[in-house]
Design an enzyme around this catalytic site. Structure first.
Site, PDB file in Angstrom:
ATOM      1  N   GLN A 181       1.888  -6.091  -3.234  1.00  0.00           N
ATOM      2  CA  GLN A 181       2.386  -6.186  -1.849  1.00  0.00           C
ATOM      3  C   GLN A 181       3.653  -5.336  -1.704  1.00  0.00           C
ATOM      4  O   GLN A 181       3.786  -4.351  -2.399  1.00  0.00           O
ATOM      5  CB  GLN A 181       2.638  -7.654  -1.442  1.00  0.00           C
ATOM      6  CG  GLN A 181       1.371  -8.476  -1.251  1.00  0.00           C
ATOM      7  CD  GLN A 181       0.730  -8.949  -2.525  1.00  0.00           C
ATOM      8  OE1 GLN A 181       1.368  -9.570  -3.336  1.00  0.00           O
ATOM      9  NE2 GLN A 181      -0.540  -8.654  -2.713  1.00  0.00           N
ATOM     10  N   LYS A 231      -0.742   4.382  -8.063  1.00  0.00           N
ATOM     11  CA  LYS A 231      -0.642   5.748  -8.577  1.00  0.00           C
ATOM     12  C   LYS A 231       0.636   5.937  -9.403  1.00  0.00           C
ATOM     13  O   LYS A 231       0.610   6.532 -10.475  1.00  0.00           O
ATOM     14  CB  LYS A 231      -0.654   6.763  -7.417  1.00  0.00           C
ATOM     15  CG  LYS A 231      -0.363   8.144  -7.946  1.00  0.00           C
ATOM     16  CD  LYS A 231      -0.352   9.268  -6.974  1.00  0.00           C
ATOM     17  CE  LYS A 231       0.293  10.456  -7.704  1.00  0.00           C
ATOM     18  NZ  LYS A 231       0.082  11.716  -7.069  1.00  0.00           N
ATOM     19  N   GLY A 239      -4.569  -4.399  -3.800  1.00  0.00           N
ATOM     20  CA  GLY A 239      -5.551  -3.354  -4.093  1.00  0.00           C
ATOM     21  C   GLY A 239      -4.761  -2.117  -4.486  1.00  0.00           C
ATOM     22  O   GLY A 239      -4.153  -1.474  -3.630  1.00  0.00           O
ATOM     23  N   HIS A 240      -4.703  -1.823  -5.773  1.00  0.00           N
ATOM     24  CA  HIS A 240      -3.921  -0.693  -6.274  1.00  0.00           C
ATOM     25  C   HIS A 240      -4.859   0.413  -6.723  1.00  0.00           C
ATOM     26  O   HIS A 240      -5.646   0.231  -7.647  1.00  0.00           O
ATOM     27  CB  HIS A 240      -3.027  -1.155  -7.445  1.00  0.00           C
ATOM     28  CG  HIS A 240      -2.001  -2.171  -7.026  1.00  0.00           C
ATOM     29  ND1 HIS A 240      -1.128  -2.766  -7.897  1.00  0.00           N
ATOM     30  CD2 HIS A 240      -1.721  -2.702  -5.800  1.00  0.00           C
ATOM     31  CE1 HIS A 240      -0.350  -3.607  -7.227  1.00  0.00           C
ATOM     32  NE2 HIS A 240      -0.694  -3.589  -5.953  1.00  0.00           N
ATOM     33  N   GLY A 264       1.411   3.054  -2.498  1.00  0.00           N
ATOM     34  CA  GLY A 264       0.966   3.968  -3.553  1.00  0.00           C
ATOM     35  C   GLY A 264       1.497   3.518  -4.913  1.00  0.00           C
ATOM     36  O   GLY A 264       1.670   4.342  -5.821  1.00  0.00           O
ATOM     37  N   LYS A 265       1.727   2.211  -5.036  1.00  0.00           N
ATOM     38  CA  LYS A 265       2.270   1.669  -6.297  1.00  0.00           C
ATOM     39  C   LYS A 265       1.331   1.971  -7.465  1.00  0.00           C
ATOM     40  O   LYS A 265       1.774   2.331  -8.553  1.00  0.00           O
ATOM     41  CB  LYS A 265       2.467   0.136  -6.170  1.00  0.00           C
ATOM     42  CG  LYS A 265       3.474  -0.256  -5.087  1.00  0.00           C
ATOM     43  CD  LYS A 265       3.584  -1.762  -4.953  1.00  0.00           C
ATOM     44  CE  LYS A 265       2.342  -2.426  -4.398  1.00  0.00           C
ATOM     45  NZ  LYS A 265       2.000  -2.075  -3.016  1.00  0.00           N
ATOM     46  N   ASP A 298       0.811  -1.226   0.000  1.00  0.00           N
ATOM     47  CA  ASP A 298       0.000   0.000   0.000  1.00  0.00           C
ATOM     48  C   ASP A 298       0.839   1.269   0.000  1.00  0.00           C
ATOM     49  O   ASP A 298       0.449   2.289   0.576  1.00  0.00           O
ATOM     50  CB  ASP A 298      -0.957   0.003   1.212  1.00  0.00           C
ATOM     51  CG  ASP A 298      -1.865  -1.217   1.214  1.00  0.00           C
ATOM     52  OD1 ASP A 298      -2.216  -1.666   0.117  1.00  0.00           O
ATOM     53  OD2 ASP A 298      -2.209  -1.696   2.308  1.00  0.00           O
TER      54      ASP A 298
HETATM   55  P1  GDP Z   1      -0.844   0.336  -3.515  1.00  0.00           P
HETATM   56  O1  GDP Z   1      -1.423  -0.950  -3.057  1.00  0.00           O
HETATM   57  O2  GDP Z   1       0.627   0.411  -3.283  1.00  0.00           O
HETATM   58  O3  GDP Z   1      -1.184   0.658  -4.945  1.00  0.00           O
HETATM   59  O4  GDP Z   1      -1.482   1.491  -2.621  1.00  0.00           O
HETATM   60  P2  GDP Z   1      -3.049   1.622  -2.214  1.00  0.00           P
HETATM   61  O5  GDP Z   1      -3.811   2.061  -3.408  1.00  0.00           O
HETATM   62  O6  GDP Z   1      -3.507   0.407  -1.516  1.00  0.00           O
HETATM   63  O7  GDP Z   1      -2.969   2.757  -1.102  1.00  0.00           O
HETATM   64  C1  GDP Z   1      -2.469   4.017  -1.374  1.00  0.00           C
HETATM   65  C2  GDP Z   1      -3.570   5.043  -1.075  1.00  0.00           C
HETATM   66  O8  GDP Z   1      -3.001   6.327  -0.980  1.00  0.00           O
HETATM   67  C3  GDP Z   1      -4.618   5.149  -2.166  1.00  0.00           C
HETATM   68  O9  GDP Z   1      -5.827   5.509  -1.580  1.00  0.00           O
HETATM   69  C4  GDP Z   1      -4.090   6.276  -3.052  1.00  0.00           C
HETATM   70  O10 GDP Z   1      -5.124   6.948  -3.762  1.00  0.00           O
HETATM   71  C5  GDP Z   1      -3.492   7.179  -2.007  1.00  0.00           C
HETATM   72  N1  GDP Z   1      -2.326   7.961  -2.442  1.00  0.00           N
HETATM   73  C6  GDP Z   1      -1.330   7.610  -3.291  1.00  0.00           C
HETATM   74  N2  GDP Z   1      -0.378   8.561  -3.312  1.00  0.00           N
HETATM   75  C7  GDP Z   1      -0.772   9.514  -2.459  1.00  0.00           C
HETATM   76  C8  GDP Z   1      -0.201  10.748  -2.005  1.00  0.00           C
HETATM   77  O11 GDP Z   1       0.895  11.142  -2.396  1.00  0.00           O
HETATM   78  N3  GDP Z   1      -0.900  11.457  -1.082  1.00  0.00           N
HETATM   79  C9  GDP Z   1      -2.100  11.048  -0.612  1.00  0.00           C
HETATM   80  N4  GDP Z   1      -2.714  11.801   0.294  1.00  0.00           N
HETATM   81  N5  GDP Z   1      -2.675   9.909  -0.998  1.00  0.00           N
HETATM   82  C10 GDP Z   1      -2.017   9.140  -1.908  1.00  0.00           C
HETATM   83  P1  IMO Z   2      -0.933  -4.192  -2.213  1.00  0.00           P
HETATM   84  O1  IMO Z   2      -0.516  -4.780  -3.538  1.00  0.00           O
HETATM   85  C1  IMO Z   2      -0.852  -4.554   2.120  1.00  0.00           C
HETATM   86  C2  IMO Z   2      -0.955  -8.620   3.763  1.00  0.00           C
HETATM   87  C3  IMO Z   2      -2.190  -9.058   4.513  1.00  0.00           C
HETATM   88  C4  IMO Z   2      -1.566 -10.004   5.518  1.00  0.00           C
HETATM   89  C5  IMO Z   2      -0.464 -10.666   4.728  1.00  0.00           C
HETATM   90  C6  IMO Z   2      -0.855 -12.018   4.141  1.00  0.00           C
HETATM   91  O2  IMO Z   2      -2.237  -3.488  -2.258  1.00  0.00           O
HETATM   92  O3  IMO Z   2       0.169  -3.395  -1.619  1.00  0.00           O
HETATM   93  P2  IMO Z   2      -2.415 -12.719   2.134  1.00  0.00           P
HETATM   94  O4  IMO Z   2      -3.875 -12.554   1.919  1.00  0.00           O
HETATM   95  O5  IMO Z   2      -1.584 -12.115   1.070  1.00  0.00           O
HETATM   96  O6  IMO Z   2      -2.017 -14.148   2.381  1.00  0.00           O
HETATM   97  O7  IMO Z   2      -2.104 -11.939   3.503  1.00  0.00           O
HETATM   98  O8  IMO Z   2      -0.160  -9.785   3.668  1.00  0.00           O
HETATM   99  N1  IMO Z   2      -1.191  -8.114   2.397  1.00  0.00           N
HETATM  100  C7  IMO Z   2      -1.106  -6.827   2.047  1.00  0.00           C
HETATM  101  N2  IMO Z   2      -0.889  -5.725   2.790  1.00  0.00           N
HETATM  102  N3  IMO Z   2      -0.986  -4.442   0.790  1.00  0.00           N
HETATM  103  C8  IMO Z   2      -1.182  -5.546   0.016  1.00  0.00           C
HETATM  104  O9  IMO Z   2      -1.206  -5.490  -1.318  1.00  0.00           O
HETATM  105  C9  IMO Z   2      -1.288  -6.799   0.654  1.00  0.00           C
HETATM  106  N4  IMO Z   2      -1.507  -8.055   0.212  1.00  0.00           N
HETATM  107  C10 IMO Z   2      -1.420  -8.842   1.284  1.00  0.00           C
HETATM  108  O10 IMO Z   2      -2.841  -7.971   5.126  1.00  0.00           O
HETATM  109  O11 IMO Z   2      -0.963  -9.277   6.553  1.00  0.00           O
HETATM  110 MG    MG Z   3      -2.949  -1.636  -1.775  1.00  0.00          MG
END
Ligand code: GDP
Ligand code: IMO
Ligand code: MG
Length: 425
Positions: free
Chosen positions: A225, A19, A41-42, A16-17, A14
């Site tokens: 991840q 974005k 969840g990206h 911010g990959k 999470d």
């Molecule tokens: P990912 O799994 O690495 O793609 O990241 P997620 O989408 O799960 O979580 C990142 C969250 O931060 C999302 O809700 C993005 O819209 C948000 N986000 C990404 N970059 C920024 C930033 O620079 N600032 C803020 N405030 N939010 C951001």
């Molecule tokens: P993105 O790609 C954050 C975490 C789960 C748990 C552990 C194992 O959005 O960054 P799993 O269901 O994969 O066997 O769970 O890994 N986890 C993540 N945490 N971002 C993710 O993906 C994750 N995918 C799995 O919360 O701790």
């Molecule tokens: Mg995510």
């Protein structure tokens, strides 16, 4: 020089990959997911619209880009179909711009049941998985009782093999967890139906990517991840069951190691983690809650609150070493506006010793004390900053301190979730 790039998370996911991948996609022809599955969840925000991608590569939002779900992905057919339909409803064109590897492993309902039943039961550690069946699917792959997508498409073979595989799974579900067995007919029928829906998308992606590279296409590999959730290098057993670091690119995309290209690490300006496991710089109580609210730190897949804390440079240095990251994109710097001080953990103290390297025995992390360097915070809203010089001096100094602490240059600073909320350094 190899024109490809691999984008990987440097923390516990999470970062911010989504974005940053969306931002970089313009410069590439092919975008490939190489590991993980619908646990990812990206998020990509495009104007008023927010897309959360789980299985489909984040490049799909750009026209004329080929998106590939690689052989290393744990592939969930019904979720893939649902995601595709959802994207189409939003006007995203999906035709022959999306391909799924015939070697990807299929996630079945018994994987989800076993994932949910097994997490923290019967002496197993509680990981806090996403419950999407990822661990059990990869377990079966290694135990040689999984199904490649190609096998799912081979109707007769699929139905025959499913008999003995499901028998073994049902035995475990009944005896170990005392739950009702799953129906063979139901799985055989629904998955035979899914097979026909996905058939047009399935391809020999090893050959496809080889041909693309030979014609000079540039490939972007999309990590899911983060490196600290990598099965080999993360906080085992509190990890996800794949190689989320750049080490997983070659095997998970089906390309030679020389094709991995430049590695761009994505890191947040602080740290978050979802699920269980050690987190030395975690902020509990009101301070953690404040960061969670400001950063909107709730899981994009499960909606769970993310644990929040200060930046852990020991952990990020470890990730940088494994990934051979050339540079980093620093995200969510804007979230730290309003902090009186900001901290960076540069080492751990443990039993009177100073640790500067990330330990292999994760249990050690339960007992370490972070050693912090403290910097002055800033109050200004920085979402409108588009040049480094637009940042308040304290924010700029914090970025420079991060570069020193993680021993990497910051190439991109993200100051908001929108596409244009970016500073190229
Ligand atoms: P990912 O799994 O690495 O793609 O990241 P997620 O989408 O799960 O979580 C990142 C969250 O931060 C999302 O809700 C993005 O819209 C948000 N986000 C990404 N970059 C920024 C930033 O620079 N600032 C803020 N405030 N939010 C951001
Ligand atoms: P993105 O790609 C954050 C975490 C789960 C748990 C552990 C194992 O959005 O960054 P799993 O269901 O994969 O066997 O769970 O890994 N986890 C993540 N945490 N971002 C993710 O993906 C994750 N995918 C799995 O919360 O701790
Ligand atoms: Mg995510």
């Amino acid at each position: 020089m190899c024109p490809n790039m691999s984008v990987v998370g440097m923390q516990w996911g999470d970062e911010g990959k989504g974005k940053i991948i969306d931002l970089c996609t313009e410069e590439f022809d092919v975008i490939v997911r190489y590991q993980g599955g619908s646990n990812a969840g990206h998020t990509v925000v495009v104007g008023e619209k927010k897309f959360v991608l789980h299985l489909v590569p984040s490049g799909i939002l750009h026209e004329r880009k080929l998106c590939v779900v690689g052989n290393g992905v744990a592939f969930d057919p019904p979720l893939f179909i649902e995601e595709m339909e959802g994207l189409r409803r939003e006007g995203v064109e999906i035709k022959d711009n999306l391909k799924v590897s015939d070697r990807a492993h299929v996630v079945f309902p018994y994987h989800k049941v076993l994932d949910q039943l097994g997490d923290g039961r019967g002496g197993d550690p509680k990981i806090g998985t996403t419950g999407r069946g990822i661990g059990p699917c990869y377990t079966d792959k290694m135990a040689r009782c999984g199904f490649r997508v190609a096998e799912l498409l081979d109707g007769e073979h699929f139905r025959e093999k499913l008999k003995w595989v499901l028998e073994a799974k049902n035995l475990e579900i009944r005896t170990r967890y005392e739950q009702d067995p799953l129906s063979y007919d139901e799985i055989a029928d629904t998955f035979s139906g899914y097979a026909e829906t996905i058939r047009p998308f399935v391809a020999d992606t090893v050959t496809l990517l080889d041909q693309e590279m030979k014609r000079g296409a540039r490939i972007l590999f999309e990590g899911a991840q983060g490196s600290l959730l990598d099965v080999d290098f993360g906080t085992y057993p509190f990890i996800s069951s794949s190689n989320a670091s750049a080490c997983g690119v070659s095997v998970g995309a089906g390309v030679p190691p020389r094709a991995v290209g430049k590695v761009l690490g994505i890191m947040k300006a602080y740290t978050t983690r979802v699920g269980e496991g050690p987190f030395p710089t975690e902020l509990t109580g009101d301070h953690g809650e404040e960061l969670r609210q400001k950063g909107g730190e709730f899981g994009a897949t499960t909606g769970r609150p993310r644990r929040c804390g200060w930046l852990d440079a020991v952990a990020v240095r470890h990730a940088a070493t494994i990934n051979g990251a050339a540079n980093v994109a620093l995200t969510k710097l804007d979230v730290l506006s309003g902090q009186k001080n900001v901290n960076i953990c540069t080492a751990y103290r443990c039993n009177g010793e100073t640790l500067t390297h990330f330990p292999a025995n994760t249990a050690v992390l339960d007992h370490v004390e972070p050693v912090y360097e403290t910097f002055s915070g800033w109050d200004e809203d920085i979402c409108g900053a588009r040049k480094f010089s637009d940042l308040p001096s304290e924010a700029g100094a914090y970025v420079r301190a991060i570069e020193d602490a993680v021993e990497l240059d910051v190439e991109i600073i993200s100051v908001g979730s929108e596409r244009d909320e970016i500073i190229r350094v």
